[in-house]
Motif scaffolding. Sequence first.
Motif, PDB file in Angstrom:
ATOM      1  N   VAL A   1      23.305  13.353 -29.283  1.00 24.33           N
ATOM      2  CA  VAL A   1      24.502  14.084 -29.237  1.00 24.33           C
ATOM      3  C   VAL A   1      24.467  14.564 -30.607  1.00 24.33           C
ATOM      4  O   VAL A   1      25.071  13.880 -31.567  1.00 24.33           O
ATOM      5  CB  VAL A   1      25.491  13.304 -28.699  1.00 24.33           C
ATOM      6  CG1 VAL A   1      26.749  14.001 -28.601  1.00 24.33           C
ATOM      7  CG2 VAL A   1      25.195  12.400 -27.430  1.00 24.33           C
ATOM      8  N   THR A   2      24.338  15.860 -30.861  1.00 32.50           N
ATOM      9  CA  THR A   2      24.841  16.568 -31.943  1.00 32.50           C
ATOM     10  C   THR A   2      25.823  17.802 -31.742  1.00 32.50           C
ATOM     11  O   THR A   2      26.443  17.738 -30.507  1.00 32.50           O
ATOM     12  CB  THR A   2      23.774  17.165 -32.678  1.00 32.50           C
ATOM     13  OG1 THR A   2      22.946  18.124 -31.776  1.00 32.50           O
ATOM     14  CG2 THR A   2      22.888  16.002 -33.107  1.00 32.50           C
TER      15      THR A   2
ATOM     16  N   ILE B   1      21.871  16.988 -26.414  1.00 30.16           N
ATOM     17  CA  ILE B   1      23.138  17.602 -26.127  1.00 30.16           C
ATOM     18  C   ILE B   1      23.478  18.181 -27.463  1.00 30.16           C
ATOM     19  O   ILE B   1      23.952  17.361 -28.426  1.00 30.16           O
ATOM     20  CB  ILE B   1      24.184  16.507 -25.725  1.00 30.16           C
ATOM     21  CG1 ILE B   1      23.647  15.670 -24.502  1.00 30.16           C
ATOM     22  CG2 ILE B   1      25.463  17.077 -25.494  1.00 30.16           C
ATOM     23  CD1 ILE B   1      24.687  14.743 -23.986  1.00 30.16           C
TER      24      ILE B   1
ATOM     25  N   SER C   1      22.842  21.439 -23.947  1.00 30.78           N
ATOM     26  CA  SER C   1      23.755  21.611 -25.092  1.00 30.78           C
ATOM     27  C   SER C   1      25.071  22.208 -24.892  1.00 30.78           C
ATOM     28  O   SER C   1      25.959  21.930 -25.721  1.00 30.78           O
ATOM     29  CB  SER C   1      22.886  22.803 -26.044  1.00 30.78           C
ATOM     30  OG  SER C   1      21.709  22.138 -26.547  1.00 30.78           O
TER      31      SER C   1
ATOM     32  N   ILE D   1      28.465  19.793 -24.868  1.00 31.51           N
ATOM     33  CA  ILE D   1      29.349  19.436 -25.800  1.00 31.51           C
ATOM     34  C   ILE D   1      30.318  20.393 -26.275  1.00 31.51           C
ATOM     35  O   ILE D   1      31.287  19.650 -26.812  1.00 31.51           O
ATOM     36  CB  ILE D   1      28.342  19.233 -27.216  1.00 31.51           C
ATOM     37  CG1 ILE D   1      29.051  18.223 -28.126  1.00 31.51           C
ATOM     38  CG2 ILE D   1      28.093  20.451 -27.631  1.00 31.51           C
ATOM     39  CD1 ILE D   1      29.232  16.801 -27.906  1.00 31.51           C
TER      40      ILE D   1
ATOM     41  N   PRO E   1      33.303  18.587 -22.831  1.00 28.74           N
ATOM     42  CA  PRO E   1      32.895  17.496 -22.114  1.00 28.74           C
ATOM     43  C   PRO E   1      33.661  17.055 -20.891  1.00 28.74           C
ATOM     44  O   PRO E   1      34.755  16.823 -21.141  1.00 28.74           O
ATOM     45  CB  PRO E   1      32.684  16.360 -23.134  1.00 28.74           C
ATOM     46  CG  PRO E   1      32.423  16.759 -24.473  1.00 28.74           C
ATOM     47  CD  PRO E   1      33.420  17.882 -24.377  1.00 28.74           C
TER      48      PRO E   1
ATOM     49  N   TYR F   1      24.659   8.694 -30.887  1.00 25.50           N
ATOM     50  CA  TYR F   1      25.858   9.559 -31.061  1.00 25.50           C
ATOM     51  C   TYR F   1      26.343   9.063 -32.312  1.00 25.50           C
ATOM     52  O   TYR F   1      26.232   8.263 -33.049  1.00 25.50           O
ATOM     53  CB  TYR F   1      26.651   9.464 -29.742  1.00 25.50           C
ATOM     54  CG  TYR F   1      27.356   8.016 -29.736  1.00 25.50           C
ATOM     55  CD1 TYR F   1      28.773   7.936 -30.080  1.00 25.50           C
ATOM     56  CD2 TYR F   1      26.596   6.981 -29.408  1.00 25.50           C
ATOM     57  CE1 TYR F   1      29.022   6.716 -30.012  1.00 25.50           C
ATOM     58  CE2 TYR F   1      27.227   5.682 -29.334  1.00 25.50           C
ATOM     59  CZ  TYR F   1      28.573   5.522 -29.545  1.00 25.50           C
ATOM     60  OH  TYR F   1      29.064   4.298 -29.653  1.00 25.50           O
TER      61      TYR F   1
ATOM     62  N   LEU G   1      30.321  11.217 -25.874  1.00 24.77           N
ATOM     63  CA  LEU G   1      30.634  12.614 -25.955  1.00 24.77           C
ATOM     64  C   LEU G   1      31.883  12.882 -26.504  1.00 24.77           C
ATOM     65  O   LEU G   1      32.322  13.865 -27.416  1.00 24.77           O
ATOM     66  CB  LEU G   1      30.564  13.296 -24.459  1.00 24.77           C
ATOM     67  CG  LEU G   1      29.054  13.646 -24.134  1.00 24.77           C
ATOM     68  CD1 LEU G   1      29.138  13.982 -22.426  1.00 24.77           C
ATOM     69  CD2 LEU G   1      28.082  14.196 -25.113  1.00 24.77           C
TER      70      LEU G   1
ATOM     71  N   ALA H   1      31.946  12.009 -30.136  1.00 18.49           N
ATOM     72  CA  ALA H   1      31.036  12.797 -30.827  1.00 18.49           C
ATOM     73  C   ALA H   1      31.933  14.093 -31.219  1.00 18.49           C
ATOM     74  O   ALA H   1      31.861  14.697 -32.255  1.00 18.49           O
ATOM     75  CB  ALA H   1      29.868  13.160 -30.203  1.00 18.49           C
TER      76      ALA H   1
END
Length: 287
Positions: free
Chosen positions: A81-82, A115, A135, A138, A141, A169, A231, A234
Amino acid sequence: MASMRDIKRRKASIQSTGQITKAMKLVSTVKLQKSRQKAESSKPYFDLMYATISSMLKKSGNIDHKYLHAGVSGKKAVIAVTSNRGLAGGYNNNIVKLITGDPALKPEDTCVYAIGRKGRDSLSKKGYEIRGDFSEVINEPFYQDAADLTKVLLEEFEKGGIGEIYLAYTSFKNTVVHIPKLLKLLPFSMEESGEEEALKAQALMNYEPNEETVLDLIIPKYMSSLIFGALQEAVASENGARMTAMDSATNNAEEMLAKLELQYNRARQGAITQELTEIIAGANAID
């Protein structure tokens, strides 16, 4: 020494950049307030979900279930998760380092479900297989996004395409503190519980109609809940990191402008002094 024209040109460039970073900081601040509220309000639910599943399995004795044992495949799946955008300090790079720095997650044995485009691109360059790209999730979410991803992962797990599932994450602690975390989702590990604690339980967990049916329903919801919680955290961490980075960039721009203003005044004073010297020297020559 730089000329007055060069200094003015550089000042204009830095002022323009400073205005952009200041605007980005304000936008990130507003987004942070919203995402922080969502992350903090949902965190107790997801923590309780994890604690409940852990407690339930601790009191279940030795259960033989497909989600409690590693799959036949030696391939490990990592949900990375970025973010889709940069300018957030070390936010994205910290997740990449977390994954690449783990000796158990070697590129040849690991596939990535990305993601966030930043993490996807960085891990792809380092030799990791990008098996799934989610992607767009994110950006905003929803729980259904986490449920859809869980379904894909569990199908792959049951088919033998992957043997373990991890979640990487950034945990949101406060505005300036964001902690990269690597969590093992499947197979569910009961190592921390210990056999003694299970034996001390007053009564073993009873399942109705049976263990397999109940765990087939509960564990996917457990996974979806943890992914959705990750999410939410993040997004809050990304906005916090970007706000901090843009605040630092704006302060640096202001400091550079102050130094350039001093240089410009000195250059202007020098130019005036030189002109006066030339005028006086010319007048003396005429006399």
